[in-house]
Design an enzyme around this catalytic site. Structure first.
Site, PDB file in Angstrom:
ATOM      1  N   ARG A 179     -40.152 -55.203   9.007  1.00 21.68           N
ATOM      2  CA  ARG A 179     -40.720 -55.266  10.360  1.00 21.68           C
ATOM      3  C   ARG A 179     -39.656 -55.771  11.330  1.00 21.68           C
ATOM      4  NH1 ARG A 179     -46.307 -55.219  10.200  1.00 21.68           N
ATOM      5  NH2 ARG A 179     -46.964 -53.918   8.445  1.00 21.68           N
TER       6      ARG A 179
ATOM      7  N   GLY B 150     -54.634 -49.486   5.484  1.00 20.13           N
ATOM      8  CA  GLY B 150     -53.991 -50.793   5.412  1.00 20.13           C
ATOM      9  C   GLY B 150     -53.292 -51.101   6.709  1.00 20.13           C
ATOM     10  N   CYS B 151     -52.442 -52.122   6.660  1.00 20.87           N
ATOM     11  CA  CYS B 151     -51.746 -52.598   7.846  1.00 20.87           C
ATOM     12  C   CYS B 151     -50.556 -51.697   8.087  1.00 20.87           C
ATOM     13  CB  CYS B 151     -51.311 -54.032   7.612  1.00 20.87           C
ATOM     14  SG  CYS B 151     -50.589 -54.822   9.023  1.00 20.87           S
ATOM     15  N   VAL B 152     -50.786 -50.537   8.694  1.00 26.87           N
ATOM     16  CA  VAL B 152     -49.706 -49.576   8.895  1.00 26.87           C
ATOM     17  C   VAL B 152     -49.134 -49.714  10.289  1.00 26.87           C
ATOM     18  CG1 VAL B 152     -50.612 -47.931   7.238  1.00 26.87           C
ATOM     19  CG2 VAL B 152     -51.301 -47.771   9.591  1.00 26.87           C
TER      20      VAL B 152
END
Lengths: 426, 106
Positions: A159, B104-106
């Site tokens: 990220r 999901g957390c995409v």
């Protein structure tokens, strides 16, 4: 798109704090879809449930992340938010901006999106809130071609890294957090844009243990500045603090009368290791016993400074509760040089050692901190080729379930029960 | 929910264009449709290899494989998968193979 009645949200225009409702209403004057977001939000306030559908997979060609798709589950009532995708924009390290750059970005978002933003997302990205699928590629084209900026990360990948503002305006920064953050962001573009990991992975860079970017709690890989030598003491400045000429904690507690500064009460007696004392009017520190907690430096910034032999500590594995409980990062490398000269080669080596291992053994959607828990710290240290030291634990284990490797035990594991029975009849 | 028409056949899809009833309605015509919307050039044996690998894994395990496993079973590094499927293994290849939308957390 018409205005909707928003009696519940209107309450949030009262009071002194900047009201997001007021801001959105102002935005709605030029972007009518904002009426629909207000309308849908009002409905959610009433129904006490979200009105966004599950998930959403949108993006731009070439990347596997960067945009979070979102669709309304009441699009007939609020057509303006039928599509309401979120675009993550890579932010500059330390979040310094020029108005020229911000104007460029806002012109772009005015053109392709709702004009609503989040400055910034918790991971650090500048976030554009709300646009339609067909706008994504043109927005990305203009962003990259005109503004020379890129998307941030989302999905099972690296990220968007972030950092404290470091040496740019803090006298405690033990390394150039912004430069490391920028350098590693550029170095790992591929890992940011194309998910290749078992799950998400975050970098955060803090210049000192105050950890202003909360790296120890909110990154899988935290680089936290520290020093090896002695705290630098300016005895004349210490006297000024004692005399009350310099405000303690740079005046952070000036809002209340805490009485006259008392160095014994506020510094020496609060030192967690008790390694400070006054001697002949001078402040003394037994640096060998100092854990570099920053307290004395925080209280007397004009008198005390971090040492000159600077570097950082690497902590790995922080995560939020899902699946098996919240974790702070675990200290893995007590001190590492952080040098621009070698382009942070040694830090990169550590990162890649973690990745090589985790990408191979990490289970689907298992954060690196969970993988470490699963295989245990001793095994993790062996994988990392790091010798275990007392600093790796807060306290030794209290249970006796100690594993030994076969080669550590004389005679190994191959035993013959018949030979045993010769000495011990059943 | 929406319906997509392609060469006289219609498919039920979600907002993101993923097949709602997966392998039941998946066919070559679906592949040729996705090719057009996911920026894919000529359909090659390599594309088919990725699609087959995804479908086989999904049939056996009930989930899409991790990226690393897809690379291992096909022998294609992630870079090659993006060359074949510009939107990537999730949005591009899984959609073309008729697998459910990644969550999901995409």
């Amino acid at each position: 798109m018409a205005k909707h009645d928003t009696p519940l949200l209107d309450e949030l225009e009262k009071g002194p704090w900047p009201s997001f409702v007021t801001d959105m209403k102002r935005q709605a004057e030029t972007h009518p879809e904002c009426w629909d977001i207000l309308g849908q939000l009002e409905l959610s306030y009433k129904d006490k449930i979200t009105h966004w559908k599950h998930g959403g997979i949108v993006g731009v060609f070439g990347y596997g992340g960067g945009i979070v798709g979102r669709y309304s589950d009441v699009p007939h009532r609020f057509p303006g938010v039928e599509h309401f995708h979120t675009v993550r924009i890579a932010q500059p390290s330390g979040l310094y901006y020029s108005t020229k750059n911000l104007r460029g970005l806002m012109d772009l978002w005015d053109k392709y999106g709702s004009g609503m933003t989040n400055m910034h997302g918790s991971t650090g990205d500048m976030i554009f809130l709300g646009t339609r699928t067909e706008n994504l590629e043109p927005l990305f084209w203009d962003l990259t071609h005109n503004l020379e900026q890129d998307l941030g990360g989302s999905g099972s990948n690296l990220r968007t890294p972030s950092c404290c503002l470091g040496e740019s305006r803090c006298e405690w920064a033990c390394y150039d957090t912004q430069d490391v953050c920028h350098h590693l962001t550029m170095h790992y573009q591929d890992e940011i844009h194309r998910p290749a990991f078992p799950y998400k992975f975050k970098f955060k860079f803090s210049g000192c243990p105050n950890d202003c970017v909360a790296s120890i709690a909110r990154s899988d890989f935290a680089l936290i500045g520290t020093w090896k030598d002695d705290i630098r003491i300016n005895q004349a400045a210490v006297k000024e603090y004692i005399a009350g000429n310099y405000p303690s904690n740079a005046g952070a507690h000036a809002g209340r009368d805490w009485g006259k500064f008392d160095i014994k009460k506020e510094v020496i007696d609060l030192c967690p290791t008790g390694c400070m004392w006054m001697e002949g009017g001078e402040l003394k520190i037994d640096n060998a016993e100092c854990t570099r907690c920053m307290h004395c430096i925080n209280v007397m910034p004009r008198a005390l400074k971090p040492g000159k032999e600077k570097g950082a500590t690497i902590c790995i594995g922080a995560k939020a509760p899902i699946l098996d409980g919240a974790q702070f990062a675990t200290m893995v490398i007590p001190f590492i040089e952080v040098s621009k000269e070698n382009e942070y080669e040694n830090v990169i080596d550590v990162i890649e050692q973690v990745w090589d291992w985790w990408m191979e053994v990490g289970k689907n959607r298992e954060r690196v901190g969970e993988t470490m828990q699963r295989i245990g710290l001793p095994n993790f240290l062996r994988v990392m080729e790091i010798e275990a030291t007392p600093q790796h634990v807060r306290e030794p284990r209290s249970n006796p379930y100690v594993f030994w490797r076969e080669e550590e035990v004389e005679g190994g594991w191959e035993r013959d029960v018949v030979a045993f029975r010769k000495k011990h009849a059943a | 929910m929406a319906t997509i028409e392609h060469n006289g056949k219609s498919y039920e899809v979600d907002e993101d264009g993923f097949l709602l009833n997966g392998s039941e309605s998946w066919d070559d015509n679906w592949v040729s449709y996705v090719k057009g919307v996911e920026g894919i050039g000529d359909l090659t044996e390599e594309h088919k290899k990725v699609i087959d690998a995804l479908q086989e894994y999904y049939k056996k395990n009930g989930i899409a494989p991790m990226v690393r496993i897809l690379s291992k079973t096909t022998g294609f590094p992630l870079k090659r998968i993006y060359e074949l499927f510009p939107s990537g293994p999730g949005k591009g290849a899984c959609k073309m193979a008729g697998l459910p939308k990644p969550t999901g957390c995409v």
